[in-house]
Scaffold this active site. Sequence first.
Site, PDB file in Angstrom:
ATOM      1  N   GLY A  33      23.921 -21.723  46.432  1.00 56.11           N
ATOM      2  CA  GLY A  33      24.144 -22.978  46.947  1.00 56.11           C
ATOM      3  C   GLY A  33      25.431 -23.249  47.150  1.00 56.11           C
ATOM      4  N   CYS A  73      10.706 -23.020  40.421  1.00 55.76           N
ATOM      5  CA  CYS A  73      11.819 -23.816  40.027  1.00 55.76           C
ATOM      6  C   CYS A  73      11.688 -25.048  39.142  1.00 55.76           C
ATOM      7  CB  CYS A  73      12.354 -24.091  41.512  1.00 55.76           C
ATOM      8  SG  CYS A  73      11.541 -25.223  42.554  1.00 55.76           S
ATOM      9  N   GLU A  79      18.265 -27.273  47.379  1.00 54.53           N
ATOM     10  CA  GLU A  79      17.114 -27.319  46.474  1.00 54.53           C
ATOM     11  C   GLU A  79      17.282 -26.350  45.522  1.00 54.53           C
ATOM     12  OE1 GLU A  79      15.108 -29.758  46.326  1.00 54.53           O
ATOM     13  OE2 GLU A  79      15.315 -30.764  48.242  1.00 54.53           O
TER      14      GLU A  79
END
Length: 477
Positions: free
Chosen positions: A213, A264, A230
């Site tokens: 990320g 997740c 996300e």
Amino acid sequence: MQPKKTNLGIVRPVRQEAPNLDYIGGAVASLRGAFESGLTRSYAWRVSQLDAMVRMLKAEDTALCEALQRDLNKPRIEAFVTELNEVIAGAHYLKQNLKKWMKPQKVSTPLVLQPGKSWIQSEPLGVALVISAWNYPVLLSLAPMLGAIAAGNAAILKPSELAPATSTLLARLCAQYLDRRALTVIEGGIPETTALLAQKFDHIFYTGNGTVGRIVMKAAAEHLTPVTLELGGKSPCIVDQHADLEVAAKRIAWAKFFNCGQTCVAPDYVLVHEQVHDRFLDLLTATLKQFWGDDPAKSPDYCRIVNGRHHWRLTDLIEGSGRVVVGGQSDAASLYIAPTVLRDVPDDAPAMSEEIFGPILPVIKVASIDEATRRINARPKPLALYLFTNNDANQQRVLNNTSSGAAVINHAVIHLGVQGLPFGGVGESGMGAYHGKHSFDTFSHKKAVLKRATVLEPDLMYPPYSDTKEKWLRRLV
């Protein structure tokens, strides 16, 4: 060497020692041309592509479930419920509301700017990049694409190479069912992703871990491209002394161990009040046996770890992370790790140092709800938080004194099924959100518009100024 295109329009590089990735720039340029032509802006085009997505998922149900089984040993019912059906439901929800969301939103205009009208107009951003994850390779590929389509964008989907069967199938099916002029799938690994991130996009949507990320965000900064990240984190679960323990054990076991814990928003660790700690462990152990039998390796309903690297990482986490209550068995050849529950887990144990993302559940004894919240707040903000209690005061104490992307009371994970709720993280668990209208908004620009009438107007706002003009302006503004 030139890029190779199949007769279905799938863009793939020719395999060679040093792959020529120049085709990626051409693919982005082609999509930008389609967007600038106005192809994707109409309500009719958007609805046609949402319908095509649903048609694809229904017609290719068997093939998609088989691909998920090859990549993750995912049972058919799990593949349908948690992946295909979620995308179908999302498409239907967007279609039902799209016409309303596309309409200009009226805003009141101050008296001093009358006669005039003000409104907010939603417009597509342009060309979007969706980088998907491997753990739910259909859902996490197509659900963000729904938002990009509904908002009127062109888009590139980059599926995860760690779920190769699903990636290859999605590339073929998307080219077959969706409009190839504006929606493209590019397969590959790190070289292809790096080449994509070097391009200028109007939005990047990434699902995965925080390490990548940060790479995505750094690349996006070069073009001032907005991002949705996300990510994940250690999503905590609290079981207080007022909880229905049988319900808690059943729901936590299901939420943690389906997809072999590779979710997740799966409960990452459980904080259990000391008064009910041992009873909860007994019920959890019994529930695991009820779900997957004495030997989960033989159960057709239990998934596998995605690859050898993750299998090694997870078996290593079990070592030195407390006492195994149940499970702990593993087999590298079949990528199997049994549903494993740990107790007496120290704060500095390996299983508490990172997001587990596998079938290992530390259960930690706490003396009070306040101790539980202190432990949670000592860590980065999680993607989700779960609380099992029938005490309203404890519920409010946890909700008011913790921060998380989402919170669920007396269940876990199922908030993803509510299309009206935003799905996204906070802090290190991510930024931005999607699902339902939040998907439409994520891929839209909210343009402010003010229209003034051209009738004669008082010259209060124009020079030369005077005390009289100032007096009237102070009254009006």
